[in-house]
Design an enzyme around this catalytic site. Structure first.
Site, PDB file in Angstrom:
ATOM      1  CE1 TYR A   1      53.741  30.099  41.188  1.00 36.43           C
ATOM      2  CE2 TYR A   1      55.202  30.426  39.488  1.00 36.43           C
ATOM      3  CZ  TYR A   1      54.021  31.113  39.887  1.00 36.43           C
ATOM      4  OH  TYR A   1      53.440  31.861  39.504  1.00 36.43           O
TER       5      TYR A   1
ATOM      6  CB  SER B   1      52.585  31.207  35.595  1.00 41.96           C
ATOM      7  OG  SER B   1      53.984  31.911  35.635  1.00 41.96           O
TER       8      SER B   1
ATOM      9  N   GLY C   1      44.690  40.372  41.116  1.00 44.90           N
ATOM     10  CA  GLY C   1      43.267  40.288  41.514  1.00 44.90           C
ATOM     11  C   GLY C   1      42.393  41.373  41.776  1.00 44.90           C
TER      12      GLY C   1
ATOM     13  N   GLY D   1      47.209  43.194  43.965  1.00 42.90           N
ATOM     14  CA  GLY D   1      47.868  42.829  42.718  1.00 42.90           C
ATOM     15  C   GLY D   1      46.820  42.811  41.627  1.00 42.90           C
TER      16      GLY D   1
ATOM     17  N   GLY E   1      41.753  38.439  45.387  1.00 43.82           N
ATOM     18  CA  GLY E   1      41.362  39.878  45.054  1.00 43.82           C
ATOM     19  C   GLY E   1      41.693  40.994  45.883  1.00 43.82           C
TER      20      GLY E   1
ATOM     21  CB  THR F   1      40.011  33.417  44.309  1.00 49.89           C
ATOM     22  OG1 THR F   1      40.796  33.046  43.079  1.00 49.89           O
ATOM     23  CG2 THR F   1      38.847  32.645  44.095  1.00 49.89           C
TER      24      THR F   1
END
Length: 268
Positions: A151, A138, A19, A17, A14, A12
């Site tokens: 986030y 992250s 993906g 970057g 994709g 996803t």
């Protein structure tokens, strides 16, 4: 023959970057990769780059259940189940506690948390025995950088899901792990460097990670690199290599883990 020959993967976010780099990496090792994202033009370019014999594009937004259904209908039609799922898509915009609005909060959690939950849930009937699920978290889930509240919390939820789902799916032989990129050289980072309007620049499911805050002074890549012990920012293909490792049998004894790809940014 590549290590993923004959296998089916979904990535996803994709189109660009991390993906796109991951889709290319999996396809290079033999997988047929379904790439999804909201931007049709980027997905078409991704398929052209990877090769139509190795990639299928399905336009969609992971926060929309009907779009996820269309994605998995396409995978089901191929008739080989699903061996690798990289739940990579996410969105990022930044606000301090004083600045957070309901819209900001709902957008971040609607895509990053709710969208990831149903991305994985709707894949369950298709997952083959021994499949690998990798969630994109992250490094920001571990620190308290100002304006990253919603986030970072959404990415901390992703890390938590990896543990719980690994426990729930281990009986099927399905391994679930997370990956935590640091500062990575992607189109999203370019947008951060180019403009202070980070909220708009990063509001894209194809850009899962960035390191800046809305309305704050713009920065250069050299400034980002200065915060990384290795002295540089990462490359998308380096994250892709780590995802490929978690997707492969070489990581067969790794379950519920979180693999950092951050140049030591949150380790040293």
């Amino acid at each position: 023959m590549g290590q993923f020959e004959g296998r089916t993967a979904v990535v996803t976010g994709g189109g660009t970057g991390i993906g796109l780099a991951t889709a290319r990496r999996l396809a290079a090792d033999g997988a047929h990769v379904f790439v999804t994202g909201r931007r049709e033009a980027e997905l078409d370019r991704a398929v052209e780059t990877i090769g139509p014999e190795r990639a299928t594009a399905v336009v969609g937004d992971i926060s929309e259940p009907a779009d996820l259904d269309r994605l998995y209908d396409a995978v089901r039609a191929r008739g080989r189940g699903l061996d690798v799922l990289f739940a990579n898509a996410g969105t990022a915009s930044f606000a301090t506690l004083e600045e957070i609005t309901e819209e900001h909060f709902d957008r971040i959690f609607g895509v990053n948390v709710r969208g990831t939950v149903f991305t994985v849930q709707k894949a369950l009937p298709l997952l083959n025995d021994g499949a690998s699920v990798i969630l994109n978290s992250s490094v920001r889930a571990d620190d308290g950088v100002a304006a990253f509240g919603a986030y970072a919390a959404s990415k901390a939820a992703i890390r938590s899901f990896a543990r719980t789902w690994a426990n729930e799916l281990k009986g099927r032989g399905v391994r679930v792990n997370a990956i935590s990129p640091g500062t990575i050289d992607t189109p999203g980072l370019d947008a951060v460097v180019a403009t202070q309007d980070v909220a708009d620049a990063q509001d894209a499911q194809d850009v899962p990670d960035a390191s800046a805050a809305a309305g704050r002074p713009s920065v250069t890549k050299a400034q980002f690199a200065a915060n990384v012990p290795l002295g540089r920012i990462g490359r998308a293909d380096e994250v892709a290599d780590a995802v490929a490792f978690l997707a492969s049998g070489r990581s067969g004894f790794i379950l519920g883990a979180n693999l950092y790809v951050d140049g030591g940014e949150n380790q040293l």
